[in-house]
Design an enzyme around this catalytic site. Structure first.
Site, short mmCIF file in Angstrom:
data_model
loop_
_atom_site.label_atom_id
_atom_site.label_comp_id
_atom_site.label_asym_id
_atom_site.label_seq_id
_atom_site.Cartn_x
_atom_site.Cartn_y
_atom_site.Cartn_z
N GLY D 216 1.08 -1.18 -0.11
CA GLY D 216 -0.48 0.03 -0.23
C GLY D 216 1.02 1.05 0.01
CG LEU D 242 -2.93 -2.06 -4.19
CD1 LEU D 242 -2.77 -1.56 -5.54
CD2 LEU D 242 -3.49 -1.57 -2.64
CG ASP D 243 0.89 -2.89 -4.06
OD1 ASP D 243 1.48 -2.57 -5.42
OD2 ASP D 243 0.79 -2.49 -2.97
N GLY D 244 -0.26 -7.50 -5.54
CA GLY D 244 -0.41 -8.90 -5.10
C GLY D 244 -0.08 -9.45 -5.75
#
Lengths: 299, 299, 299, 299
Positions: D216, D242-244
């Site tokens: 994040g 997200l960011d995964g």
């Protein structure tokens, strides 16, 4: 001034009242007390100190202070004058630098651009706190690039016959430009002792090997032939001995049998530019003391 | 005493007159001057100093001195008594340690031996300057190994029912043994707040991940599932918050898709033992100040 | 058998039917097809393959296969016999190793114990898949340590006068012990060409510098004198040229002006033991091909 | 075309006849044999092969070949057609790429320039073998810089209200530009699932932390607050989470208590640009297979 000059994105905060002090002297009791007492009495606030004593009892003492002093510009001459007494008492070599006074750099290049580009970029990003006074090259190739950053470019060709004259011209330019530091960013020409004399411990070179392995020419070919598993680069001050000056910084990268000479060069370029930029940054921040062909780096 | 105890091969040179001083206080002008003047007047020679100011102008000041003082054992009480005046003036938290006074360690282990072995070897090699007062384990497995080094081994089983009693026994042992520092060398049991209270910032744990990634159990399985390209380990002081205490040291190693969980564990063991040994070494050398759940490490 | 021998904690899974194949030959089309077709027809399942072609079009071809074959022990002789035809067609140098057949190691040491200890420890942890057949030393110091692991220790003193006789004895021991690999774990004695001839590319030495920097004696002193910022260690096969054999693995660590020679040695010991263990592991796993004084390492 | 465009200094040698093949399928005997036999029969010479089997016996098989084939452009369609039979037999997912066909990149940026600059420089130096089709930004700031490299710059502002319309415009541009790969070079805007659907595993993002630590916003502030001793950056394919998405590459750098948030950002910028450039390079060289939210990287 060219079009694509734009302002540093990350300006370094430098107090106008911040100074840095480098001292080296024979070790004996009372040095820290004397200097810090002196600074306190003159109204300076020490914000950072880092000391190194080589062989306590009979060795050498090195220290770096950062301090803030109200009205530094006005007060510094007096403080320096007064400090002579302390310095004499301890046989100190010392220097005080104003952090707000940017050092002036001349970058020397030949045909490889990666070290130059890294310096320009870090400078533009606000990570190298200097004025880049000029770029000098024995080739015309990078004029447009350099001038697009608003930096003067001097093309001074060098041939065996014109070597002496070229060096005379270079010296003229750097003196005119009030240059403090010369950076050989893969310049590939030997600097003569006469030139070096003008800039003792103020010429930084990047050698494209992990010194003292692979001194001299074609280090990547040498590294390939020896089959090393790690290659490196070395930033050092230039002295009369080829690749023999005080080492400032080194770094390395892992390679394998799969890397041919071209690949070693490609990997090496990334090490070279990183190592050179780091060494220049430390010099600009007054973090380096040279002693007996070695460096003390306070970082 | 067992047979294969042999003398450290590389004894650390520690002058009987060497002391270390750690100070933290609100920043203001004159601290370095006051302390160094004080030390000078008491006949101490500063051989190393390292300072860090967090947010100059209104922040915190941290400093570590090493100094030599003739007849340290005899002179230190007086020097400490006298220093109170300086300390009060600057609202200092401070401590002076005699370098020759070895700290006493208790190592807690479960069934994994690699961290314990690294500590024993470094200790035996003279790289860890401490007395290993005892090893405490909830398993009997490593008794012979530990006793072969001439170190007492206390097997204190832990079950959910006996947890409180086990901890009481552990405390008894470490107090009897005059332990300064507890090292959790992959101990795998939760330490209760009550126990921690007795050793604030004096319990070092090794967590087998690059914190704060993979807090809690089975970090290598977590790392495998997420497909990371680098794994790590973290040494930290133990606080009430699980894996949340001040980080002392971290290190990492590159891995690839080829590494399954067993391979990550194998690689990880080498990181864990190195990182833990480094953190313990720094603690033993009085290089660490804890401030607001972070560490200042003078190294 | 001594007391503190305990079972490897992390046994390596090795299928009894797993084999490894190393091939080198002049490059030309069809090699991978021919070998993989051959293996398929003989019922082998390739679980890993790694290829390296040096200078495609007229260069050399190197490949490593791992494969599983039902009833390997029974089937291997036939498979090897049959493979001769393929090998002849492509002028291959080749070898097939059974993964379940542990190589037998002799470790040579002098007085420094750190490399020996690391090997013993990794072996005990199940990370080095070998039989340690014996330790040979020119000093008696480490007998108890070694024997406590259940490993024979041969003390064979070496003096200028007894050198030839000592080597004769060493050879006798390693031949009796059916040794596959000799590891010089800081042995500090020159091995004669006559000895090397018996173990071509099967003697691994650890040199305590980042070769080719600091060839020869006292490399840490040399490194200190030159003021390098990184030190290293090099594992290589022993050839007649001192410190000149094929490099298997190297690693490095950052140092600073604060590190004196004793400190460089302390840091260096950690690099040496890691690098040596890695090189030995790769040799044991049949990952190395030597070609023209360099190594191809499939890892 | 602008003035300071100059030719790559180190052009990558790419044979017009070089191809790369990526295959994944359930593991079973005979795959390598079948493919290499097929290539051999079609006149291709394998110059590189790298295989990975996840869980032999019942797992997945991944392989990357590089091969040379006379008259590749003319012969490839036939070879691909013929390969379908092999592929069907083993239930392969596969792709063949011509090395001489440069992929077309769109770089998305916001206001930070360091990742963009690194990509431009590596591209200019010949280290990134691609066409940079365009740069798209929600800010006008970098137009001159980008255009000076001869690359089209599309300024497409993004506000909460115009988000959908902006994305429509972006898609139009990248489709017009026949873009193969989108690189988010610190773009700082969330990409919607709808957009991602058009470029599955073909959008690379650089996250400014060592994922999964500090997912994040404001990761450097988070890192500072936690007091970590190492910071990192992560390049990954963008997925809906997200960011995964699947991690391609990560790297780290050591920091200390002395580094405030601004300093972490400065250090971090160097990690980010290096990591992103490496990930992009591997994608361009067809070295990456995505499987179950992880990457197999043949490098």
């Amino acid at each position: 001034m060219q079009q694509n000059v734009y302002k540093p994105q990350h300006p370094i905060e430098r107090s106008a009242n911040r100074a840095r002090m480098l001292i080296s002297c024979p070790d004996r009791p009372g040095i820290v007390a004397a200097v810090s007492q002196f600074l306190y009495e003159h109204g300076a606030n020490i914000v950072s100190s880092d000391q190194y004593t080589m062989n306590p009892d009979g060795g050498m003492f090195f220290i770096r202070f950062e301090f803030d002093l109200q009205d530094l510009d006005r007060e510094l001459p007096k403080l320096q004058e007064d400090f002579v007494r302390v310095a004499d008492r301890f046989e100190m070599k010392w220097h005080i630098f104003r952090a707000s006074r940017k050092k002036r750099i001349a970058i020397f290049v030949s045909k490889e651009d990666h070290c130059l580009l890294e310096l320009l970029w870090q400078w533009q990003a606000g990570d190298l706190d200097a004025e880049i006074a000029m770029v000098i090259s024995n080739h015309p190739d990078m004029r447009q690039l350099v001038e697009s950053f608003g930096i003067p470019y001097h093309h001074i060709p060098v041939t065996p016959e014109t070597k002496a004259e070229a060096e005379r011209l270079q010296l003229e330019k750097v003196h005119e430009g009030k240059v403090d530091l010369i950076v050989l960013a893969r310049y590939m020409q030997i600097i003569t002792p006469r030139f070096i004399e003008y800039f003792p411990n103020r010429i930084i070179n990047i050698h494209h090997s992990f010194l003292p392995a692979f001194v001299g020419g074609k280090p990547y070919q040498q590294a390939y032939d020896r089959g090393v598993k790690i290659i490196g680069a070395t930033a050092h001050y230039v002295t009369e001995e080829l690749d023999g000056g005080p080492i400032i910084e080194q770094d390395v990268q892992r390679v394998s049998h799969r890397d041919d000479v071209a690949s070693l060069k490609r990997i090496g370029r990334n090490i070279e530019r990183t190592v050179l930029a780091r060494a220049v940054k430390w010099h600009l921040e007054d973090r380096i003391i040279v002693f007996q062909n070695k460096t003390v780096v306070f970082n």
